[in-house]
Design a protein around this motif. Structure first.
Motif, mmCIF file in Angstrom:
data_model
loop_
_atom_site.group_PDB
_atom_site.id
_atom_site.type_symbol
_atom_site.label_atom_id
_atom_site.label_comp_id
_atom_site.label_asym_id
_atom_site.label_seq_id
_atom_site.Cartn_x
_atom_site.Cartn_y
_atom_site.Cartn_z
ATOM 1 N N ASP A 97 0.718 -1.427 0.328
ATOM 2 C CA ASP A 97 0.100 0.056 -0.505
ATOM 3 C C ASP A 97 0.856 1.057 0.156
ATOM 4 O O ASP A 97 0.506 2.276 -0.831
ATOM 5 N N ARG A 98 1.727 1.365 0.938
ATOM 6 C CA ARG A 98 2.955 2.415 0.893
ATOM 7 C C ARG A 98 3.643 2.424 -0.687
ATOM 8 O O ARG A 98 4.444 3.865 -0.703
ATOM 9 N N LEU A 99 4.143 2.005 -0.839
ATOM 10 C CA LEU A 99 5.098 1.525 -2.067
ATOM 11 C C LEU A 99 5.060 1.468 -3.119
ATOM 12 O O LEU A 99 5.876 1.347 -4.113
ATOM 13 N N GLY A 100 4.195 0.396 -3.565
ATOM 14 C CA GLY A 100 3.987 -0.557 -4.325
ATOM 15 C C GLY A 100 3.974 -1.419 -4.306
ATOM 16 O O GLY A 100 4.860 -2.394 -4.098
ATOM 17 N N GLY A 101 3.245 -2.193 -4.949
ATOM 18 C CA GLY A 101 2.777 -3.780 -4.924
ATOM 19 C C GLY A 101 4.509 -4.592 -5.748
ATOM 20 O O GLY A 101 4.939 -5.271 -5.232
ATOM 21 N N ALA A 102 4.156 -3.807 -6.874
ATOM 22 C CA ALA A 102 5.139 -3.692 -7.494
ATOM 23 C C ALA A 102 6.552 -4.132 -7.592
ATOM 24 O O ALA A 102 7.241 -5.083 -7.372
ATOM 25 N N ARG A 103 6.926 -2.836 -7.087
ATOM 26 C CA ARG A 103 7.888 -2.790 -6.267
ATOM 27 C C ARG A 103 8.637 -3.163 -4.915
ATOM 28 O O ARG A 103 9.648 -4.214 -4.494
ATOM 29 N N VAL A 104 7.145 -3.755 -4.188
ATOM 30 C CA VAL A 104 7.573 -4.383 -3.292
ATOM 31 C C VAL A 104 7.919 -6.543 -2.916
ATOM 32 O O VAL A 104 8.830 -6.272 -3.293
ATOM 33 N N THR A 105 7.097 -6.757 -3.967
ATOM 34 C CA THR A 105 7.380 -8.213 -4.583
ATOM 35 C C THR A 105 8.828 -7.969 -5.157
ATOM 36 O O THR A 105 9.132 -9.435 -5.212
ATOM 37 N N PHE A 106 9.210 -7.238 -6.199
ATOM 38 C CA PHE A 106 10.366 -6.908 -7.027
ATOM 39 C C PHE A 106 11.822 -7.432 -6.038
ATOM 40 O O PHE A 106 12.394 -8.010 -5.885
ATOM 41 N N TRP A 107 11.355 -6.384 -4.874
ATOM 42 C CA TRP A 107 12.914 -6.194 -3.708
ATOM 43 C C TRP A 107 12.945 -7.799 -2.926
ATOM 44 O O TRP A 107 13.420 -8.326 -3.112
ATOM 45 N N ASN A 108 11.348 -8.609 -2.974
ATOM 46 C CA ASN A 108 11.100 -9.353 -2.503
ATOM 47 C C ASN A 108 11.730 -10.755 -2.452
ATOM 48 O O ASN A 108 12.649 -11.594 -2.053
ATOM 49 N N PHE A 109 11.610 -11.021 -4.280
ATOM 50 C CA PHE A 109 11.846 -11.521 -5.062
ATOM 51 C C PHE A 109 13.745 -12.095 -4.446
ATOM 52 O O PHE A 109 14.233 -13.147 -4.543
ATOM 53 N N VAL A 110 13.706 -10.710 -4.473
ATOM 54 C CA VAL A 110 15.848 -10.516 -4.903
ATOM 55 C C VAL A 110 15.760 -10.680 -3.421
ATOM 56 O O VAL A 110 16.956 -11.921 -3.142
ATOM 57 N N ALA A 111 14.990 -10.750 -2.335
ATOM 58 C CA ALA A 111 15.344 -11.089 -1.138
ATOM 59 C C ALA A 111 15.452 -12.813 -0.943
ATOM 60 O O ALA A 111 16.487 -13.508 -0.603
ATOM 61 N N MET A 112 14.672 -13.417 -1.623
ATOM 62 C CA MET A 112 14.054 -14.685 -1.259
ATOM 63 C C MET A 112 14.931 -15.425 -2.471
ATOM 64 O O MET A 112 15.797 -16.473 -1.818
ATOM 65 N N ALA A 113 15.600 -15.363 -3.581
ATOM 66 C CA ALA A 113 16.846 -15.715 -3.963
ATOM 67 C C ALA A 113 18.031 -15.130 -3.012
ATOM 68 O O ALA A 113 19.148 -16.729 -3.091
ATOM 69 N N ALA A 114 18.210 -14.513 -1.907
ATOM 70 C CA ALA A 114 18.985 -14.291 -1.295
ATOM 71 C C ALA A 114 18.829 -15.056 -0.329
ATOM 72 O O ALA A 114 19.704 -15.638 0.244
ATOM 73 N N GLY A 115 17.892 -15.477 -0.156
ATOM 74 C CA GLY A 115 17.820 -15.974 1.433
ATOM 75 C C GLY A 115 18.004 -18.004 0.635
ATOM 76 O O GLY A 115 18.613 -19.229 1.402
ATOM 77 N N ALA A 116 17.504 -18.265 -0.055
ATOM 78 C CA ALA A 116 18.029 -19.372 -1.136
ATOM 79 C C ALA A 116 19.374 -19.609 -1.231
ATOM 80 O O ALA A 116 19.982 -20.855 -0.972
ATOM 81 N N GLY A 117 19.831 -18.793 -1.856
ATOM 82 C CA GLY A 117 21.704 -18.377 -1.801
ATOM 83 C C GLY A 117 22.486 -18.542 -0.377
ATOM 84 O O GLY A 117 23.096 -19.768 -0.514
ATOM 85 N N LEU A 118 22.025 -18.184 0.493
ATOM 86 C CA LEU A 118 22.322 -18.242 2.317
ATOM 87 C C LEU A 118 22.738 -19.852 2.776
ATOM 88 O O LEU A 118 23.494 -20.503 2.686
ATOM 89 N N ALA A 146 16.699 -20.089 -8.997
ATOM 90 C CA ALA A 146 15.917 -20.175 -10.125
ATOM 91 C C ALA A 146 15.251 -19.192 -10.556
ATOM 92 O O ALA A 146 14.769 -18.245 -10.900
ATOM 93 N N TRP A 147 14.425 -19.754 -10.215
ATOM 94 C CA TRP A 147 13.009 -19.488 -10.075
ATOM 95 C C TRP A 147 12.988 -17.887 -9.499
ATOM 96 O O TRP A 147 11.913 -17.784 -10.425
ATOM 97 N N TYR A 148 13.156 -17.933 -8.397
ATOM 98 C CA TYR A 148 13.114 -17.162 -7.766
ATOM 99 C C TYR A 148 13.887 -15.353 -8.862
ATOM 100 O O TYR A 148 12.839 -14.032 -9.214
ATOM 101 N N ALA A 149 15.141 -15.886 -10.081
ATOM 102 C CA ALA A 149 15.402 -14.756 -10.757
ATOM 103 C C ALA A 149 13.973 -14.922 -11.327
ATOM 104 O O ALA A 149 14.218 -13.417 -11.747
ATOM 105 N N LEU A 150 14.018 -15.565 -11.956
ATOM 106 C CA LEU A 150 12.780 -15.575 -12.808
ATOM 107 C C LEU A 150 11.462 -14.923 -12.445
ATOM 108 O O LEU A 150 11.132 -13.963 -13.524
ATOM 109 N N CYS A 151 11.364 -15.632 -11.274
ATOM 110 C CA CYS A 151 10.055 -13.776 -11.308
ATOM 111 C C CYS A 151 10.448 -12.504 -10.844
ATOM 112 O O CYS A 151 9.721 -10.947 -11.190
#
Length: 457
Positions: A307-328, A433-438
């Motif tokens: 609501d505050r930042l925009g759904g697409a922006r939050v979703t984009f950075w969220n998937f970046v974070a998920m890819a980093a989490g899976a990498g960790l 790979a899936w999170y990167a695609l997302c």
């Protein structure tokens, strides 16, 4: 949440006892203040409880596999398959369960869907013991998928009760309360393991037998059927032809699919990756519930961020974070570092929860933006907004069903990885790979500057 059309009547406000609403006008401020709000809240509270029990039954096998010791003769690959089949049936049932609310009435269907939970729970409480065949366990695992359908019908029903300005909060509470069924059943399993021991898996589904009956009785006593609710004709077909439906379904596989898939698999993976630290089921069970608990509780925060930042922006950075989490997680598994491994997995649960909220917020925003553009061209704002609501509800129904299939993919990925390599490394690489695609798809479709970009998503 669904292809249901909210009823609106112009007659004077009149409601009967629970289960006997004669009129429903949530957008009428006077009706809402005097009659609607308390009725809607009552339905919400009962719905949360019934959906919570459904989610717990759906998640039973995330716990049951921890009881299946050597005497059952099932290897890790077989256990991952047992946790995949409930996710598969749950995904398939989401669309028909959504449509059932308008066809049979929300109260009536909640009673039926609650009682259907007895279909897997009763035989599980009777049959699971050493010597039971793997085929029987597979059938029982598949049957627990009925709990996965309850989420869709519960959300569709609650969507009818609240005015547009309050739907987000109500649906967030309903979804979060349901998702908490995953850690709840794992805590029940932990309690059974700690008190009765691994020899008594049947006690876990037995605990839910009275809760299922209570959920059905509570629905019969306190829920209502909303008069005039109907399935929008052709809405699903129209949504299925819209490219955004499949883009958002792909993203929801990454968020909700990860949440439910990791929730089902986490206990098994802990034991397999760190068997020296978790030699017995109870050693793993005390940590198993943490991830789903955190992911459930943080889901509303994802919606607020969107609501505050925009759904697409939050979703984009969220998937970046998920890819980093899976990498960790991959790095920690190879380095045999349990603290890092746990931190990475908990991060995956946190960001899958945030992503659940942000992707759901994106869907109405997509169609609001399109409705605004359409209204500018045609001059008919009311028709554009009506079409937007129709397609938005249908898209959420389809994305919810497709997204739940991610739970199958997660468990199949773990199964195949352990089966072929003896480790989960290949599965973690597939997740990255899936999170990167997302996040690439989110950028290209919703964030990349250009004339076709949807504003405000």
């Amino acid at each position: 949440m669904s292809t249901l059309a909210s009823p609106t009547t112009l007659a004077p406000a009149a409601t009967g006892r629970a289960g006997r609403i004669t009129e429903w006008r949530p957008e009428d401020p006077e009706f809402w203040a005097t009659t609607g709000a308390p009725v809607a809240r009552r339905n919400l509270y009962v719905s949360i409880f019934a959906e919570h029990v459904g989610f717990s039954v759906w998640s039973l096998w995330s716990v049951m596999v921890l009881f299946l010791g050597p005497e059952y003769g099932i290897d890790p690959a077989g256990k991952f398959l047992l946790t995949a089949v409930p996710a598969a049936l749950g995904a398939v049932l989401r669309l028909p369960y959504t449509l059932a609310v308008a066809r049979f009435g929300g109260r009536n269907w909640t009673i039926v869907s609650a009682l259907l939970l007895l279909v897997p729970a009763v035989p599980m409480a009777v049959l699971i013991e050493p010597g039971v065949s793997y085929a029987t366990l597979m059938v029982l695992g598949c049957l627990t998928g009925v709990g996965g359908g309850n989420f869709a019908s519960s959300m569709a029903n609650i969507n009818l009760f609240f005015p547009d300005r309050l739907k987000g909060r109500a649906l967030g509470l309903n979804a979060g309360g349901g998702n908490l069924g995953v850690p709840a059943v794992q805590l029940v399993g932990l309690a059974v393991l700690a008190t009765a021991g691994a020899a008594y898996p049947r006690l876990v589904p037995a605990v839910y037998l009275p809760l299922i009956v209570v959920a059905a009785l509570a629905a019969a006593r306190w829920l209502d059927n909303v008069p005039g609710a109907r399935n929008e004709p052709g809405a699903l077909r129209a949504a299925a032809r819209d490219p955004h439906t499949w883009v958002m379904s792909l993203l929801y596989i990454g968020t909700f699919g990860s949440f439910i898939g990791f929730g089902f698999a986490f206990g098994q993976v802990l034991q397999l990756q760190f068997h020296d630290r978790f030699p017995t089921p109870v050693d793993a069970a005390w940590l198993t519930f943490l991830g789903p608990l955190i992911g459930s509780l943080i889901r509303p925060f994802g919606g607020q961020l969107a609501d505050r930042l925009g759904g697409a922006r939050v979703t984009f950075w969220n998937f970046v974070a998920m890819a980093a989490g899976a990498g960790l997680v991959l790095f920690a598994a190879r380095d045999r570092s349990f603290p890092l491994y746990l931190a990475g997995f908990l991060a995956l649960f946190v960001f899958s929860g945030i992503g659940n909220g942000s992707t759901y917020k994106m869907i109405p925003a997509i169609f609001r933006a399109r409705a605004a553009a359409e209204a500018e061209l045609t001059g008919d704002r009311e028709a554009a907004e009506r079409r937007a609501r129709r397609l938005s509800g249908a898209l959420i129904g389809i994305a919810g069903a497709v997204g739940a299939s991610g739970g199958v993919l997660v468990n199949v990925a773990f199964r195949q990885s352990f089966l072929t390599a003896g480790t989960a490394d290949a599965a973690y690489l597939a997740f990255i790979a899936w999170y990167a695609l997302c996040f690439l798809v989110t950028w290209v479709v919703y964030l990349r500057p250009g004339p076709r970009k949807l504003a405000g998503v």
